[in-house]
Design an enzyme around this catalytic site. Structure first.
Site, PDB file in Angstrom:
ATOM      1  N   GLU A  96      -0.457   3.830  34.495  1.00  0.00           N
ATOM      2  CA  GLU A  96       0.970   3.502  34.363  1.00  0.00           C
ATOM      3  C   GLU A  96       1.520   4.053  33.044  1.00  0.00           C
ATOM      4  O   GLU A  96       0.878   3.929  31.993  1.00  0.00           O
ATOM      5  CB  GLU A  96       1.106   1.972  34.363  1.00  0.00           C
ATOM      6  CG  GLU A  96       2.517   1.462  34.155  1.00  0.00           C
ATOM      7  CD  GLU A  96       2.604  -0.066  34.213  1.00  0.00           C
ATOM      8  OE1 GLU A  96       1.558  -0.753  34.157  1.00  0.00           O
ATOM      9  OE2 GLU A  96       3.734  -0.572  34.329  1.00  0.00           O
ATOM     10  N   LYS A 137       8.739   1.643  40.170  1.00  0.00           N
ATOM     11  CA  LYS A 137       8.339   0.234  40.148  1.00  0.00           C
ATOM     12  C   LYS A 137       9.518  -0.641  40.575  1.00  0.00           C
ATOM     13  O   LYS A 137      10.629  -0.494  40.048  1.00  0.00           O
ATOM     14  CB  LYS A 137       7.901  -0.121  38.726  1.00  0.00           C
ATOM     15  CG  LYS A 137       7.106  -1.389  38.592  1.00  0.00           C
ATOM     16  CD  LYS A 137       6.760  -1.591  37.106  1.00  0.00           C
ATOM     17  CE  LYS A 137       5.632  -2.555  36.898  1.00  0.00           C
ATOM     18  NZ  LYS A 137       5.267  -2.670  35.481  1.00  0.00           N
ATOM     19  N   CYS A 191       0.891  -1.699  38.539  1.00  0.00           N
ATOM     20  CA  CYS A 191       0.648  -2.934  37.793  1.00  0.00           C
ATOM     21  C   CYS A 191       0.893  -4.177  38.662  1.00  0.00           C
ATOM     22  O   CYS A 191       0.258  -4.323  39.689  1.00  0.00           O
ATOM     23  CB  CYS A 191       1.500  -2.913  36.517  1.00  0.00           C
ATOM     24  SG  CYS A 191       0.825  -3.919  35.194  1.00  0.00           S
TER      25      CYS A 191
END
Ligand SMILES: *[C@@H]1O[C@H](CO)[C@@H](O)[C@H](O)[C@H]1NC(C)=O
Length: 332
Positions: free
Chosen positions: A57, A144, A178
């Site tokens: 990430e 995300k 994540c």
């Protein structure tokens, strides 16, 4: 998009594909040196036979861990705004020169490249994953959907239009960044897109991360590969207050990258406290063997009771409508 084709030669040839998981961090506020590091690590992985190379990430653009951007409830400091300006300038754009360099690297090395980036789109930053294949170049991105906690003050939220699973020569690849891995409905969406190689770029370095990855592999009956950053305080520029506070050697993100097969077996054990490239050998034939008794978007569902509805359309805050044809404009 083409459907996956299962090899029907049963055990005639065992075709394993090697995937590289990069556990590293990048230089904060220095995108060109981060890109150099990415290139060096990718070349090393490709030289070791990797056909897909996964970065964590926010590798490009950086994850400024422990930075508060001068935010307290109700006010923001001038220093925090300057911090954000530096961060903003470190981000990369879809179609920008860094993106073209990644595309070129993937083509030259004949690999798939999947990189966590901080993406700048107009004046908002997103935590994104860019996907590249040597055959098709830039495949697309995933933004995300839900930044966690203070991340929400520096990154916008992706919409449903960047949740693709891409068909590549190594298999069907998709990503959850994540804590998106703790969004069960997003996982279900990826399974419904027939993800075979589920990629989880992260900065979550907790012990329990491995349990999460094992659960997802078992639930989705897919390969799960997670790349976590390994970041030291030396990643901050020398003049930065956090560098002055922590010195060079404080470990800010300790790693813990891992890989799990579709039956939940660990292929790559987490290793903490080191920068490393780890390799997993995968065999897509393991997926139908696993789906045999569990397919959570097929034979192991009860759509008469539970259904998921997904909105994949891009959400535009400004829609411009102009029905005039170009010939209506007077040229002068
Ligand atoms: C990418 O590759 C193209 C075609 O080979 C080349 O023209 C271009 O200069 C390269 N761009 C970068 C940024 O490396």
């Amino acid at each position: 998009m083409a459907k996956p084709r299962w090899r029907d030669d049963l055990r005639a040839v065992l075709v394993m594909t090697r995937i590289a998981i990069v556990q590293a961090g990048s230089a904060l506020y220095d995108t060109s040196s981060s890109l150099e590091k990415l290139e060096k690590l990718t070349r090393e992985a490709a030289a070791n036979g990797a056909k897909l190379v996964l970065f964590p990430e926010a590798f490009l653009g950086g994850y400024p861990k422990l930075n508060d951007f001068g935010i307290v409830l109700g006010t923001r400091s001038a220093e925090g705004r300057e911090e954000f300006r530096r961060y903003f300038n470190s981000a990369i754009e879809e179609g920008g020169s860094e993106c073209v360099q990644l595309e070129n690297l993937s083509r030259e090395l004949q690999i798939c490249l999947v990189v966590g980036v901080v993406e700048r789109a107009k004046s908002t930053l997103y935590c994104s994953v860019f996907f590249f294949s040597h055959e098709q170049g830039f495949l697309g991105k995933h933004r995300k959907l839900m930044p966690t906690a203070l991340e929400r003050c520096i990154w916008g939220q992706g919409d449903g239009s960047t949740m693709s699973v891409f068909n590549t020569d190594v298999g069907r690849i998709g990503a959850a960044i994540c804590w998106e891995n703790y969004m069960p409905l997003y996982r279900t969406h990826l399974y419904s897109k027939e993800v075979q190689i589920y990629l989880a770029p992260t900065v979550d370095d907790r012990d329990v991360w491995l349990s999460t990855m094992r659960t997802i592999a078992l639930e989705g009956r897919c390969y799960v590969l997670s790349a976590c950053q390994f970041l030291r305080s030396a990643a901050y520029p020398e003049d930065h207050p956090l560098r002055k506070k922590f010195g060079d050697d404080e470990i800010l993100i300790r790693g813990g990258s891992c890989a799990v097969d579709p039956m939940g077996r660990i292929l790559v054990e987490p290793e903490f406290g080191v920068e490393t490239i780890r390799y997993a050998e995968i065999d897509l034939d393991e997926i139908p063997r696993g789906k045999f008794d569990l397919d959570v978007v097929g034979h192991y569902t009860r759509p008469d009771i539970f259904q998921l509805s997904v909105n994949e359309s891009p959400q535009l805050s400004v829609c411009t409508k102009n029905d005039r044809k170009s010939t209506d404009f007077i040229q002068d």
